[in-house]
Design an enzyme around this catalytic site. Structure first.
Site, PDB file in Angstrom:
ATOM      1  CB  SER A  47      -0.698   0.161   1.096  1.00  0.00           C
ATOM      2  OG  SER A  47      -1.688   1.283   1.446  1.00  0.00           O
ATOM      3  CE1 TYR A  71      -4.206  -2.946   4.974  1.00  0.00           C
ATOM      4  CE2 TYR A  71      -3.369  -0.637   4.212  1.00  0.00           C
ATOM      5  CZ  TYR A  71      -3.892  -1.871   4.059  1.00  0.00           C
ATOM      6  OH  TYR A  71      -4.109  -2.350   2.785  1.00  0.00           O
TER       7      TYR A  71
END
Lengths: 245, 77
Positions: free
Chosen positions: A139, A152
């Site tokens: 990401s 995350y």
């Protein structure tokens, strides 16, 4: 270009927006695909849509034993395992000061530890074949950070580092390990972000729009192909210019 | 030479691309036969397949030479 005829690919999180697009792209290039995910119904739907060369392999990635078994199931179903796309991921967003150990751990377990276990599990068939492609979906937040996503960000940055270590270990065996780092892509996962988060992120995208899952799938297809044999340990950033690293 | 030793030697010769006469009892895979650490993992995988046995990681670490491999497999198979 990018012909995957005769190749077999396992895609985790195939019930999601990006995973589904990746599975379609690899399948479209001729690969046999193993569709993995927690929810079986959408996987069956996708398999029906793809027709031949599609296998449904449900797996709960927070279940260590199920994760260990998945590569073997994939090999049994497809007759091999040439390409692994670790796409599955979860978010448990909260402000750092309020983040529970449980939210931290579950995100690390699914996003980082299961990726480690699957990479380890596919090594044997790939080493024997002297050919393998691992593409880990990370990401933009792995490099850029994002408030509310400490867990995350840590997991995705962890995958990036792990991929580079593995890439160095197995490069001599014809196996490449790369990451694709999506930016802001329109999927169910990004729908969960609040308007304030969305507005802040959108304002920082030079391309002026969110990305489409198919634009991530195209990057994965390249890295999974024979043509990308000399690309390893890399991260392909697909983010409309929002973070240029 | 036993049948097991012959089969082990064949795997070593094929995998590491070395001359058969270099594969002696005391030949170290890494020091004498030019294997890297990944080669040793692959050799263990090949032994497991050839002989239908499981070689746990802690046992695999003790298999340093051709003789070690033959001894371990003879006892396990």
């Amino acid at each position: 270009m990018f012909d995957l005829t005769g190749k077999t690919a396992l895609v985790t999180g195939a019930s999601g927006g990006i995973g589904g697009a990746v599975a379609k792209a690899l399948h479209g290039a001729g690969a046999t695909v193993g569709l993995s995910g927690t929810r079986e119904a959408p996987l069956q739907e996708l398999a029906a849509e793809l027709g031949e060369r599609a296998h449904v392999l449900p797996c709960n990635l927070s279940d260590a034993e199920a994760v260990e078994a998945l590569p073997k199931q994939a090999v049994e179903a497809m007759g091999g395992l040439d390409i692994l796309v670790n796409n599955a991921g979860i978010t448990r967003d909260s402000l750092f000061m309020r983040m529970s150990d449980e939210d931290w751990q579950s995100v690390l377990d699914v996003n980082l530890t299961s990726t480690f276990r699957l990479c380890r599990g596919v090594m044997r068939p790939m080493m024997k074949a002297r050919w393998g492609r691992i593409v880990n979906i990370t990401s933009v937040v792995a490099t850029a950070g994002n408030p509310g996503q400490g867990n995350y960000c840590a997991a995705k940055a962890g995958v990036t580092g792990m991929s580079k270590a593995l890439a160095q270990e197995v490069a001599s065996r014809g196996i490449t390990v790369n990451c694709v780092a999506p930016g802001f892509i329109a999927t169910a996962m990004t729908d969960k972000l609040n308007d304030e988060q969305k507005a802040r992120i959108s304002a920082g995208i030079p391309a002026g729009r969110m990305g489409a899952p198919e634009e991530i799938a195209a990057a994965v297809l390249f890295l999974a192909s024979g043509e990308a044999a000399y690309v390893t340990g890399a991260t392909l950033h697909v983010n409309g210019g929002m973070d240029m690293v | 030479m036993s049948d097991i030793a012959d089969r082990v030697k064949k795997i070593v010769v094929e995998h590491l691309g070395v001359e058969e006469d270099k594969v002696t009892e005391s030949a170290s895979f890494i020091d004498d036969l030019g294997a890297d650490s990944l080669d040793t993992v692959e050799l263990v995988m090949a032994f497991e397949e050839e002989f239908g046995i499981e070689i746990p990681d802690d046992a695999a670490e003790t298999i340093q030479t051709f003789g070690d491999a033959v001894k371990f497999i003879s006892e396990a198979a």
